[in-house]
Write a protein that holds these residues in place. Structure first.
Motif, mmCIF file in Angstrom:
data_model
loop_
_atom_site.group_PDB
_atom_site.id
_atom_site.type_symbol
_atom_site.label_atom_id
_atom_site.label_comp_id
_atom_site.label_asym_id
_atom_site.label_seq_id
_atom_site.Cartn_x
_atom_site.Cartn_y
_atom_site.Cartn_z
ATOM 1 N N ALA A 10 -14.432 7.476 -5.479
ATOM 2 C CA ALA A 10 -14.142 5.959 -5.574
ATOM 3 C C ALA A 10 -14.438 5.253 -4.115
ATOM 4 O O ALA A 10 -13.674 5.683 -3.016
ATOM 5 N N PRO A 16 -10.459 11.140 1.332
ATOM 6 C CA PRO A 16 -9.708 10.330 0.575
ATOM 7 C C PRO A 16 -10.568 9.502 -0.595
ATOM 8 O O PRO A 16 -9.976 8.984 -1.587
ATOM 9 N N GLU A 17 -11.648 9.479 -0.537
ATOM 10 C CA GLU A 17 -12.429 8.870 -1.629
ATOM 11 C C GLU A 17 -12.802 9.659 -2.738
ATOM 12 O O GLU A 17 -13.412 9.154 -3.701
ATOM 13 N N ARG A 77 -15.894 1.484 -1.817
ATOM 14 C CA ARG A 77 -15.848 0.095 -1.663
ATOM 15 C C ARG A 77 -17.221 -0.427 -2.549
ATOM 16 O O ARG A 77 -17.208 -1.215 -3.211
ATOM 17 N N ARG A 91 -11.608 11.564 -5.972
ATOM 18 C CA ARG A 91 -10.712 11.478 -6.997
ATOM 19 C C ARG A 91 -10.470 12.934 -7.711
ATOM 20 O O ARG A 91 -9.350 13.239 -8.061
ATOM 21 N N LEU A 140 -5.389 6.851 -5.108
ATOM 22 C CA LEU A 140 -6.748 6.241 -4.845
ATOM 23 C C LEU A 140 -6.907 5.688 -3.199
ATOM 24 O O LEU A 140 -5.557 5.606 -2.560
ATOM 25 N N PRO A 141 -7.869 5.614 -2.784
ATOM 26 C CA PRO A 141 -8.117 5.211 -1.349
ATOM 27 C C PRO A 141 -7.911 3.588 -1.436
ATOM 28 O O PRO A 141 -8.199 3.065 -2.520
ATOM 29 N N VAL A 142 -7.401 3.258 -0.458
ATOM 30 C CA VAL A 142 -7.146 1.641 -0.221
ATOM 31 C C VAL A 142 -8.210 1.108 0.770
ATOM 32 O O VAL A 142 -8.350 1.433 1.954
ATOM 33 N N TYR A 143 -8.986 0.368 0.422
ATOM 34 C CA TYR A 143 -9.943 -0.739 1.060
ATOM 35 C C TYR A 143 -9.500 -1.963 1.219
ATOM 36 O O TYR A 143 -9.563 -2.638 0.437
ATOM 37 N N ARG A 144 -8.734 -2.241 2.371
ATOM 38 C CA ARG A 144 -8.145 -3.448 2.352
ATOM 39 C C ARG A 144 -9.145 -4.716 2.340
ATOM 40 O O ARG A 144 -10.201 -4.612 3.258
ATOM 41 N N ALA A 170 -8.008 -3.680 -7.465
ATOM 42 C CA ALA A 170 -6.881 -4.505 -6.562
ATOM 43 C C ALA A 170 -6.731 -3.555 -5.059
ATOM 44 O O ALA A 170 -6.208 -4.105 -4.087
ATOM 45 N N LEU A 171 -7.277 -2.405 -5.161
ATOM 46 C CA LEU A 171 -7.273 -1.784 -3.750
ATOM 47 C C LEU A 171 -8.862 -1.935 -3.190
ATOM 48 O O LEU A 171 -8.952 -1.041 -2.089
ATOM 49 N N GLY A 172 -9.563 -2.609 -3.774
ATOM 50 C CA GLY A 172 -11.020 -2.986 -2.968
ATOM 51 C C GLY A 172 -11.827 -1.736 -3.502
ATOM 52 O O GLY A 172 -12.856 -1.695 -2.691
ATOM 53 N N ILE A 173 -11.591 -1.226 -4.416
ATOM 54 C CA ILE A 173 -12.566 -0.077 -5.040
ATOM 55 C C ILE A 173 -13.510 -0.848 -5.818
ATOM 56 O O ILE A 173 -13.265 -1.362 -7.008
ATOM 57 N N ASP A 195 0.833 -1.157 -0.068
ATOM 58 C CA ASP A 195 0.139 -0.088 0.015
ATOM 59 C C ASP A 195 0.735 1.313 0.045
ATOM 60 O O ASP A 195 0.375 2.336 -0.682
#
Lengths: 160, 160
Positions: B115, B96-97, B117, B99, A153-157, B64-67, A12
């Motif tokens: 962006a 953060p969401e 989840r 863009r 981009l945000p990261v949603y694990r 890949a980031l869960g978006i 990340d």
DNA sequence: CTCATCTTCCGTAATCCATTCGGTGGTCAG
DNA sequence: CTGACCACCGAATGGATTACGGAAGATGAG
């Protein structure tokens, strides 16, 4: 569906740094994330192979290219069949003035972001390539006064 | 207002290549534009110093980031004073969401590209950070089914 | 025409970096 | 305990970036 390897916090961090500045050296990233350069290099290579890292693009000042005006064209279509829509998007993004095209729900069907020299060119572009299309029922033009972007981009694990 | 040095065709070509792929080596660009690597390097350095080349950003696969969902929030504001608008844009892009955020003419005042989840998070984001704001008179949400982008801007040369 | 000047480009050399490889420690299953 | 596996590290090398000095062409004044 998901990719083979899950991303950990170090991945990340690497992705976040590269989204902010793709020209960062492996050495700099290594220092930032607390790993050896060779380790970071291995991770970046894996991220590339897994398709997570898709490439990098230089950012250019639009005004230096003579772009004096950007706008959002909000377009309604009469037919919503896949072929019609796909074709419309293909043709739109093939125009050099088009920066992005979005197929969306709501009041409109497609939103197209364009970059042109001036209002004259915007008029020509809209009339020649959008209004004149049979599938287009209406267009509303929104001129962009100001644009702000966030490159990371945000990261949603996955595992929460 | 304009920059000190005008761009010639070689500069255009370099910028076009770097917008497509910022990881191109100087050697590769030199081969493509027909100049020596040292010459290309000098031009790139000048373009950077002149502010034409503003940096580079890695492109990451959103999934890949869960978006799982992107949307355009089309927002109307009650007050159109500079302070209100600037503040609104600042706050939006700080999330953060978010863009991108565009200040536009037309039926809406601001268009925000987010962006998230899933729809749950979209609802929370809209209600907590946009609908609840006093300056916001209405929001229309357009979910993005498909997005196509062109990374290279068009070039409108100054001298025709 | 001729000279001076400025710009752009090239070739070379030195430095820095990306990349590869072999080795090490830590973890887990058997 | 033992073996396999995984991630990381450190060193070496091949290649690239970058700085520098000089040559060639364009421009303008005299």
């Amino acid at each position: 569906m998901s990719l083979g390897t899950a991303l950990d916090r170090t991945d990340d961090a690497i992705l976040r740094l590269l989204q902010k500045d793709a020209r960062l050296s492996v050495k700099e990233i290594a220092a930032a994330v607390g790993l050896a350069p060779s380790s970071v290099h291995g991770r970046i290579r894996q991220l590339r192979e897994a398709g997570v890292l898709r490439g990098a693009h230089a950012e250019v000042d639009p005004r230096a290219l003579g772009i004096g005006l950007e706008a959002l064209l909000m377009i309604g279509l009469s037919k919503h069949e896949r072929d019609t829509v796909d074709r419309f998007l293909d043709d739109a993004v093939a125009l050099p003035e088009v920066r992005a095209a979005f197929l969306v729900t709501g009041r409109y069907d497609v939103i197209v972001h364009v970059a042109v020299r001036d209002t004259q060119q915007l008029k020509d572009l809209a009339l020649d390539h959008f209004t004149s299309r049979p599938a287009v029922t209406r267009i509303e033009t929104s001129i962009i006064f100001e644009a702000r972007r966030r490159h990371a981009l945000p990261v949603y694990r996955a595992a929460g």
